[in-house]
Write a protein that holds these residues in place. Structure first.
Motif, PDB file in Angstrom:
ATOM      1  N   UNK A 137       0.830  -1.202   0.000  1.00  0.00           N
ATOM      2  CA  UNK A 137       0.000   0.000   0.000  1.00  0.00           C
ATOM      3  C   UNK A 137       0.865   1.254   0.000  1.00  0.00           C
ATOM      4  N   UNK A 138       1.916   1.255   0.803  1.00  0.00           N
ATOM      5  CA  UNK A 138       2.792   2.415   0.884  1.00  0.00           C
ATOM      6  C   UNK A 138       3.524   2.630  -0.435  1.00  0.00           C
ATOM      7  N   UNK A 149      -5.204   9.427  -2.357  1.00  0.00           N
ATOM      8  CA  UNK A 149      -5.406  10.527  -1.420  1.00  0.00           C
ATOM      9  C   UNK A 149      -5.149  10.133   0.018  1.00  0.00           C
ATOM     10  N   UNK A 150      -5.230   8.827   0.315  1.00  0.00           N
ATOM     11  CA  UNK A 150      -5.017   8.361   1.683  1.00  0.00           C
ATOM     12  C   UNK A 150      -4.406   6.971   1.636  1.00  0.00           C
ATOM     13  N   UNK A 151      -3.522   6.700   2.591  1.00  0.00           N
ATOM     14  CA  UNK A 151      -2.917   5.372   2.707  1.00  0.00           C
ATOM     15  C   UNK A 151      -2.899   4.971   4.172  1.00  0.00           C
ATOM     16  N   UNK A 152      -3.276   3.731   4.424  1.00  0.00           N
ATOM     17  CA  UNK A 152      -3.243   3.191   5.782  1.00  0.00           C
ATOM     18  C   UNK A 152      -2.575   1.832   5.757  1.00  0.00           C
ATOM     19  N   UNK A 153      -1.717   1.576   6.709  1.00  0.00           N
ATOM     20  CA  UNK A 153      -1.015   0.293   6.804  1.00  0.00           C
ATOM     21  C   UNK A 153      -1.025  -0.156   8.254  1.00  0.00           C
ATOM     22  N   UNK A 168       8.517  10.817   0.356  1.00  0.00           N
ATOM     23  CA  UNK A 168       7.916  11.181  -0.932  1.00  0.00           C
ATOM     24  C   UNK A 168       6.403  11.090  -0.918  1.00  0.00           C
ATOM     25  N   UNK A 169       5.820  10.633   0.179  1.00  0.00           N
ATOM     26  CA  UNK A 169       4.368  10.491   0.237  1.00  0.00           C
ATOM     27  C   UNK A 169       3.669  11.841   0.114  1.00  0.00           C
ATOM     28  N   UNK A 170       2.559  11.833  -0.594  1.00  0.00           N
ATOM     29  CA  UNK A 170       1.690  13.014  -0.660  1.00  0.00           C
ATOM     30  C   UNK A 170       0.310  12.732  -0.090  1.00  0.00           C
ATOM     31  N   UNK A 171      -0.028  11.469   0.110  1.00  0.00           N
ATOM     32  CA  UNK A 171      -1.323  11.085   0.660  1.00  0.00           C
ATOM     33  C   UNK A 171      -1.356  11.296   2.164  1.00  0.00           C
ATOM     34  N   UNK A 172      -2.557  11.468   2.708  1.00  0.00           N
ATOM     35  CA  UNK A 172      -2.719  11.434   4.157  1.00  0.00           C
ATOM     36  C   UNK A 172      -2.470  10.006   4.647  1.00  0.00           C
ATOM     37  N   UNK A 173      -1.941   9.877   5.852  1.00  0.00           N
ATOM     38  CA  UNK A 173      -1.382   8.596   6.296  1.00  0.00           C
ATOM     39  C   UNK A 173      -1.901   8.205   7.672  1.00  0.00           C
ATOM     40  N   UNK A 174      -2.166   6.894   7.827  1.00  0.00           N
ATOM     41  CA  UNK A 174      -2.188   6.291   9.160  1.00  0.00           C
ATOM     42  C   UNK A 174      -1.385   5.008   9.113  1.00  0.00           C
ATOM     43  N   UNK A 175      -0.400   4.909  10.003  1.00  0.00           N
ATOM     44  CA  UNK A 175       0.359   3.681  10.202  1.00  0.00           C
ATOM     45  C   UNK A 175       0.058   3.180  11.614  1.00  0.00           C
ATOM     46  N   UNK A 232      -9.371   4.595  13.525  1.00  0.00           N
ATOM     47  CA  UNK A 232      -8.390   5.404  12.797  1.00  0.00           C
ATOM     48  C   UNK A 232      -8.675   5.422  11.295  1.00  0.00           C
ATOM     49  N   UNK A 233      -9.027   4.253  10.749  1.00  0.00           N
ATOM     50  CA  UNK A 233      -9.172   4.130   9.298  1.00  0.00           C
ATOM     51  C   UNK A 233     -10.368   4.901   8.763  1.00  0.00           C
ATOM     52  N   UNK A 234     -11.509   4.776   9.391  1.00  0.00           N
ATOM     53  CA  UNK A 234     -12.723   5.380   8.840  1.00  0.00           C
ATOM     54  C   UNK A 234     -12.652   6.908   8.789  1.00  0.00           C
ATOM     55  N   UNK A 235     -12.187   7.596   9.832  1.00  0.00           N
ATOM     56  CA  UNK A 235     -12.047   9.053   9.706  1.00  0.00           C
ATOM     57  C   UNK A 235     -11.017   9.473   8.661  1.00  0.00           C
ATOM     58  N   UNK A 236      -9.940   8.696   8.544  1.00  0.00           N
ATOM     59  CA  UNK A 236      -8.923   9.000   7.533  1.00  0.00           C
ATOM     60  C   UNK A 236      -9.547   8.983   6.147  1.00  0.00           C
ATOM     61  N   UNK A 237     -10.262   7.898   5.824  1.00  0.00           N
ATOM     62  CA  UNK A 237     -10.857   7.781   4.505  1.00  0.00           C
ATOM     63  C   UNK A 237     -11.971   8.804   4.309  1.00  0.00           C
ATOM     64  N   UNK A 238     -12.791   8.972   5.332  1.00  0.00           N
ATOM     65  CA  UNK A 238     -13.889   9.929   5.209  1.00  0.00           C
ATOM     66  C   UNK A 238     -13.408  11.332   4.943  1.00  0.00           C
TER      67      UNK A 238
END
Length: 244
Positions: A137-138, A149-153, A168-175, A232-238
């Motif tokens: 994903x990353x 627009x968003x990446x979560x791992x 180099x990431x430009x997407x919003x992130x949650x790890x 964490x994931x749902x607010x990130x994507x929303x």
């Protein structure tokens, strides 16, 4: 809720995939969900369906399609510690053969296929992943700055390509890291790279967790950590996909 088994043309063949999406005739933001190394199985289908219920078109590819369709290897219903040596003896050659070059060729195909689906929205997408899927994903997000627009791992080796890549990431992130997967010093290095990238992010160790904590068919499963993953994931994507 609708689910489908699909086949995605790639440069190296055809990847089977699982898709879940609301059955309302509308178009919904796309989410490419990379599975862990154990691949597409009931727990991954359930997670894809849960995410789809929140208004997303979720595509889960068989990342090891070059070695055969799902299931690429036979798995017990519950992957306990006693099963892991035999399972990983089969899986590790597949994981080691899945190079960064293969990842990026496949990502182009998966994202192109996602864009072609009439049920998926035309805007940017999110990419999520578990275990090795977190690294995929990353890599996908780094390679497609205008599309992702968003990446979560989650419990993924996201630093495997070096912190310069994360910068180099430009997407919003949650790890969401497992406590047993990295040291606080390694976490600091990842977070410094995300600071350099200048993206919005959360990157944290989930307390008391072992690698694989999201997967209910393994001994590592932690129900509280899985819920924290959704929190964490749902607010990130929303947030990221609603602004796209």
């Amino acid at each position: 809720m609708r689910t489908e088994t699909l086949h995605i043309p790639t440069e190296d063949g055809r990847a089977d995939a699982f898709a879940a999406f609301p059955d309302d005739g509308e178009r919904h933001p796309g989410v490419l969900m990379y599975p862990d190394g154990f691949g597409i199985r009931p727990v991954l289908r359930d997670m894809a369906c849960e995410l789809a219920r929140h208004g997303y078109y979720v595509l889960v590819p068989n990342i090891f399609y070059r070695n055969g369709p799902t299931p690429v290897i036979e798995l017990p219903e519950h992957i306990g510690e006693e099963d892991r040596p035999a399972v990983f003896a089969q899986l590790m050659p597949l994981i080691e053969a899945h190079t960064a070059e293969r990842t990026l060729r496949d990502a182009d195909a998966y994202l192109g296929f996602l864009a072609s689906r009439p049920e998926a929205g035309a805007g940017p997408v999110a990419v999520t992943g578990y275990c090795i899927g977190g690294l995929l994903a990353t890599r996908t997000a780094v390679a497609h700055p205008g599309r992702v627009a968003a990446v979560a791992a989650f419990h993924g080796p996201v630093g495997a390509d070096g912190t310069d890549s994360l910068a180099k990431l430009t997407a919003e992130v949650h790890f969401g890291h497992a406590e047993g997967d990295l040291t606080p010093e390694a976490l600091d290095g990842i977070n410094q790279a995300l600071d350099t990238a200048g993206v919005g992010y959360t990157s944290e160790i989930y307390p008391g967790t072992a690698h694989g904590f999201t997967m209910s068919d393994t001994d590592a499963f932690d129900a509280r950590a899985l819920q924290h993953h959704w929190d964490r994931l749902l607010p990130l994507l929303g947030g990221a996909l609603s602004r796209s």
